[in-house]
Design an enzyme around this catalytic site. Structure first.
Site, mmCIF file in Angstrom:
data_model
loop_
_atom_site.group_PDB
_atom_site.id
_atom_site.type_symbol
_atom_site.label_atom_id
_atom_site.label_comp_id
_atom_site.label_asym_id
_atom_site.label_seq_id
_atom_site.Cartn_x
_atom_site.Cartn_y
_atom_site.Cartn_z
ATOM 1 N N GLU A 90 -13.694 9.825 0.796
ATOM 2 C CA GLU A 90 -13.781 8.790 1.816
ATOM 3 C C GLU A 90 -12.747 9.062 2.918
ATOM 4 O O GLU A 90 -11.632 9.489 2.650
ATOM 5 C CB GLU A 90 -13.531 7.416 1.183
ATOM 6 C CG GLU A 90 -14.513 7.140 0.055
ATOM 7 C CD GLU A 90 -14.424 5.737 -0.521
ATOM 8 O OE1 GLU A 90 -15.485 5.163 -0.782
ATOM 9 O OE2 GLU A 90 -13.318 5.208 -0.713
ATOM 10 N N CYS A 103 -7.669 8.301 8.817
ATOM 11 C CA CYS A 103 -6.958 8.413 7.551
ATOM 12 C C CYS A 103 -7.726 9.425 6.707
ATOM 13 O O CYS A 103 -8.841 9.149 6.272
ATOM 14 C CB CYS A 103 -6.928 7.035 6.884
ATOM 15 S SG CYS A 103 -6.198 7.045 5.243
ATOM 16 N N CYS A 110 -6.800 12.051 -7.438
ATOM 17 C CA CYS A 110 -5.337 12.161 -7.351
ATOM 18 C C CYS A 110 -4.800 12.084 -8.766
ATOM 19 O O CYS A 110 -5.356 11.387 -9.609
ATOM 20 C CB CYS A 110 -4.783 10.991 -6.516
ATOM 21 S SG CYS A 110 -2.987 11.039 -6.318
ATOM 22 N N CYS A 114 -0.457 6.118 -9.753
ATOM 23 C CA CYS A 114 0.139 4.845 -9.315
ATOM 24 C C CYS A 114 -0.757 3.697 -9.797
ATOM 25 O O CYS A 114 -1.976 3.742 -9.644
ATOM 26 C CB CYS A 114 0.287 4.806 -7.792
ATOM 27 S SG CYS A 114 1.365 6.101 -7.165
ATOM 28 N N CYS A 117 -3.378 1.798 -7.365
ATOM 29 C CA CYS A 117 -4.191 2.560 -6.419
ATOM 30 C C CYS A 117 -5.506 3.030 -7.034
ATOM 31 O O CYS A 117 -5.527 3.604 -8.127
ATOM 32 C CB CYS A 117 -3.383 3.762 -5.925
ATOM 33 S SG CYS A 117 -4.261 4.760 -4.723
ATOM 34 N N SER A 189 2.089 10.779 4.219
ATOM 35 C CA SER A 189 2.610 9.809 3.254
ATOM 36 C C SER A 189 2.653 10.425 1.863
ATOM 37 O O SER A 189 1.693 11.032 1.409
ATOM 38 C CB SER A 189 1.703 8.573 3.256
ATOM 39 O OG SER A 189 2.113 7.650 2.285
ATOM 40 N N HIS A 214 7.901 1.244 -2.672
ATOM 41 C CA HIS A 214 7.307 0.109 -3.405
ATOM 42 C C HIS A 214 8.220 -0.630 -4.375
ATOM 43 O O HIS A 214 7.834 -1.672 -4.915
ATOM 44 C CB HIS A 214 6.032 0.525 -4.154
ATOM 45 C CG HIS A 214 4.990 1.142 -3.273
ATOM 46 N ND1 HIS A 214 4.685 0.643 -2.036
ATOM 47 C CD2 HIS A 214 4.204 2.232 -3.447
ATOM 48 C CE1 HIS A 214 3.743 1.391 -1.492
ATOM 49 N NE2 HIS A 214 3.440 2.369 -2.322
ATOM 50 N N ASN A 288 -3.373 -4.450 -1.611
ATOM 51 C CA ASN A 288 -4.815 -4.675 -1.640
ATOM 52 C C ASN A 288 -5.254 -4.666 -3.087
ATOM 53 O O ASN A 288 -4.982 -3.714 -3.814
ATOM 54 C CB ASN A 288 -5.523 -3.570 -0.854
ATOM 55 C CG ASN A 288 -5.134 -3.608 0.608
ATOM 56 O OD1 ASN A 288 -5.321 -4.615 1.282
ATOM 57 N ND2 ASN A 288 -4.549 -2.522 1.103
ATOM 58 N N CYS A 331 -5.627 0.498 2.351
ATOM 59 C CA CYS A 331 -4.752 1.352 1.538
ATOM 60 C C CYS A 331 -5.023 1.155 0.062
ATOM 61 O O CYS A 331 -5.069 0.038 -0.434
ATOM 62 C CB CYS A 331 -3.291 0.977 1.751
ATOM 63 S SG CYS A 331 -2.741 1.225 3.393
#
Ligand code: SAH
Length: 348
Positions: A90, A103, A110, A114, A117, A189, A214, A288, A331
């Site tokens: 995406e 983005c 990944c 985390c 996420c 990032s 975070h 989110n 995010c």
């Protein structure tokens, strides 16, 4: 066969030399590609013999746009892009007053794990090559019919876990013969792979380095991000200071606010102590929510209080404007396959 988008100008010139062709052809070919001409046979200032040679040596891989989702609340668009090996990623385009920002994803999936996420659910499938990252910009730019002037490496994947390809992508995006996007308009990032931050500092780029912090202490950070077991906050901050010293660039710290977890005044105070005196900027992101965990978004009162506390101690802070949340494009909501999300919704 090689994806020509993985080459830089120098490498394509080198190919021309070894194939007894004139070097200047390399630039002509890139000019076509950046004008959205993606078949060698349509490049009409290139002799037919060379077009045939190119066809035998290279391909131009532009991912297919499988689906476009448009946000109703803002002008954010999310593209589901399919590569020819069947993998889907995406990419998100956000419209701002100062221009279009993309983005991009750097890996399929990944492996950083985390807790908050969606991109990391199911782990990493593979790295994206520099050309595959670049082609997200090409595909999106063609789809919106406008120039993209800012790039954030904040889609799925950990950029510093795919270091060589990501670095090459940055140089390609920045190149005059390419998108010519200024380094200051590129943000990388990372969840904080400390040795790679030192390596990146040596490149002495003018890009913005954003650190997904975070949490202001190791105990809390470990509960949210497995990378915190590998590198302590102290090691991370030391690496950031060295990055700042080398590049003279302000570092951004991203801090996603989770209700009752990291959004209290105690955490705000710890964060202030940690960051005071560092050339930095804090970006607060009300988390989110994703369905795989129980993290809840901080209340707007808590976000405001956290923001006020930081700014009252002189820490430059912004609250990130949420974009594209209604299309799961915000995010941490990007997945390696939209089907992954859809099937889970249906309980498949
Ligand atoms: N792997 C990189 C880049 C991708 S994530 C990194 O960790 O920085 C981009 C940003 O979104 C990071 O700061 C990440 O921690 C944050 N993020 C991830 N999931 C989120 C969520 N559910 N809500 C808000 N921010 C999130």
């Amino acid at each position: 066969m090689i994806n020509i988008l993985d080459l830089n100008l120098q490498e394509l010139k080198h190919w021309m030399n070894t194939n007894k062709e004139s070097e200047f052809r390399a630039k002509q070919i890139f000019d076509w590609i950046y004008k959205n001409v993606w078949s060698f046979h349509d490049m009409n200032n290139i002799p037919t013999t060379l077009r045939n040679k190119l066809d035998n040596a290279f391909y131009i891989e532009i991912p297919e746009i499988i689906e476009t989702l448009k946000s109703e609340s803002d002008e954010t668009q999310k593209f589901l892009l399919g590569y020819k090996d069947g993998n889907v990623i995406e990419t998100v385009v956000m419209k701002y007053k100062h221009g279009n920002s993309i983005c991009v994803s750097t890996q399929i999936g990944c492996k950083m794990g985390c807790k908050f996420c969606a991109s990391t659910i199911g782990g990493v499938i593979r790295n994206l090559s520099s050309g595959e990252i670049l082609s997200q910009v090409l595909a999106a730019q063609k789809a919106i019919g406008e120039r993209i002037s800012n790039v954030v490496l904040m889609g799925s994947g950990e950029p510093l876990d795919n270091y060589e390809n990501v670095l090459k992508f940055i140089y390609l995006a920045n190149a005059e013969y390419g998108f010519n996007i200024g380094q200051r308009h590129i943000t990388l990032s990372t969840c904080g792979i400390v040795p790679k931050i030192y390596e990146l500092a040596e490149e002495d780029l003018q890009i913005t380095l954003a650190i997904s912090l975070h949490a202001p202490n190791d105990l809390l950070r470990k509960s949210m991000m497995p990378i915190a077991y590998k590198y302590s906050i102290e090691e991370l901050i030391t690496a950031c200071k060295s990055y700042i010293e080398k590049t003279n660039r302000r570092v951004t710290f991203e801090y996603s606010l989770v209700k009752g977890v990291n959004d209290g005044s105690e955490q705000a105070e710890q964060l202030i102590n940690l960051l005071r005196g560092i050339l930095c900027h804090v970006n607060l992101i009300p988390i989110n929510e994703i369905r795989e965990n129980s993290y809840e978004k901080s209340t707007s009162d808590n976000v405001k209080a956290f923001y006020n506390k930081l700014t009252s101690f002189g820490i430059e802070t912004t609250i990130r404007k949420e974009m594209g949340a209604d299309i799961n494009a915000a995010c941490g909501q990007l997945r390696r396959s939209y089907l992954q999300g859809e099937n889970e919704k249906k309980g498949v």
